[in-house]
Design a protein around this motif. Structure first.
Motif, PDB file in Angstrom:
ATOM      1  N   ASP A  76     -34.852   2.796   9.710  1.00 47.18           N
ATOM      2  CA  ASP A  76     -34.858   4.199  10.109  1.00 47.18           C
ATOM      3  C   ASP A  76     -34.161   5.071   9.064  1.00 47.18           C
ATOM      4  N   GLU A 176     -40.294   7.744   4.111  1.00 45.18           N
ATOM      5  CA  GLU A 176     -39.609   7.760   5.396  1.00 45.18           C
ATOM      6  C   GLU A 176     -40.088   6.587   6.238  1.00 45.18           C
ATOM      7  N   LEU A 178     -39.486   4.887   9.921  1.00 45.98           N
ATOM      8  CA  LEU A 178     -38.919   5.068  11.253  1.00 45.98           C
ATOM      9  C   LEU A 178     -39.680   4.190  12.236  1.00 45.98           C
ATOM     10  N   THR A 224     -33.903  10.205  12.417  1.00 47.08           N
ATOM     11  CA  THR A 224     -34.293   9.938  13.800  1.00 47.08           C
ATOM     12  C   THR A 224     -35.701  10.436  14.091  1.00 47.08           C
ATOM     13  N   THR A 225     -36.227  11.308  13.209  1.00 48.72           N
ATOM     14  CA  THR A 225     -37.606  11.788  13.345  1.00 48.72           C
ATOM     15  C   THR A 225     -38.246  11.839  11.970  1.00 48.72           C
ATOM     16  N   SER A 227     -40.532  13.571   9.063  1.00 53.85           N
ATOM     17  CA  SER A 227     -40.856  14.928   8.619  1.00 53.85           C
ATOM     18  C   SER A 227     -42.351  15.180   8.799  1.00 53.85           C
ATOM     19  N   LYS A 228     -42.710  16.441   8.868  1.00 57.88           N
ATOM     20  CA  LYS A 228     -44.135  16.792   9.006  1.00 57.88           C
ATOM     21  C   LYS A 228     -44.787  16.838   7.648  1.00 57.88           C
TER      22      LYS A 228
END
Length: 228
Positions: A76, A176, A178, A224-225, A227-228
């Motif tokens: 993560d 990223e 996750l 924790t999230t 990215s767009k």
């Protein structure tokens, strides 16, 4: 009470910012926190280490071929890498979720590779692990030929062309990871988005795969999230 809540919110925000701060995976002086896995170094006397520190940069000399692997395991996270080919363009890659060494061709650790090869940056290569993307047949080939070991279609082509900078200029790659998802950007372009990965944590590795590559940044931060 209102004053207390305000102070608490400020404290929580500060703590959150501190927690998310990126840290560098190399110190600019030596390979502390990493170990080298180069098969030729096992059997050929005086084989050079292809991973060096030069003027504060991490350099993969390209040969002999092998990997520089973090001692620690990560999950993560957001990895930001700045790199460029120092001479002739060629091949290199960042491996995420790495585990068993020399699991493929007695060279590559079990992992998911994010390709850096010139003009192919952002491709996925599956290495005894797997991941899915949209339009799988279009981007990986006939399903009956898919696989995660030798002789199988392990390459998943990226989403864009032309995202890399001209040779000699610095590229920024952001990866990223996750849970079971991986997103990749090259110089701000979203170049790949995978999901249903068969692995969600592991070591991080840099390749020596034939070409000299300079790295001036390898920073990691928790997320924790995506990215767009």
């Amino acid at each position: 009470m209102k004053y207390f809540i305000t102070i608490l919110c400020i404290a929580m925000t500060a703590f959150s910012c501190k927690k998310e701060k990126a840290v560098s995976l190399f110190n600019g002086q030596d390979l502390s926190g990493w170990h080298v896995d180069v098969p030729e170094m096992d059997t050929i006397p005086n084989t050079i280490n292809p991973f060096i520190i030069r003027t504060g940069m991490l350099v993969s000399l390209g040969t002999p071929r092998g990997h520089l692997i973090t001692d620690d395991v990560y999950k993560d996270y957001r990895l930001e890498v700045e790199y460029r080919f120092a001479g002739e363009p060629g091949n290199c890659g960042v491996l995420v979720h790495a585990s068993t060494p020399r699991a493929l061709y007695k060279m590559f650790p079990k992992s998911l590779e994010v390709q850096m090869q010139h003009e192919d940056a952002g491709d996925f290569w599956v290495i005894v692990e797997d991941i899915e993307v949209d339009n799988m047949v279009e981007r990986r080939g006939p399903k009956k030929e898919w696989g995660i070991t030798e002789g199988k279609k392990r390459r998943i082509i990226n989403l864009t062309d032309g995202s890399e900078k001209p040779l000699g200029e610095w590229n920024t790659m952001i990866i990223e990871c996750l849970k079971d998802k991986i997103k990749v950007w090259v110089n701000g372009d979203l170049v790949n988005h995978g999901f249903n990965a068969t692995v969600t944590s592991g070591q991080i590795a840099i390749q020596a795969e034939g070409s000299e590559v300079e790295f001036r940044k390898i920073d990691i931060s928790p997320i924790t999230t995506l990215s767009k």
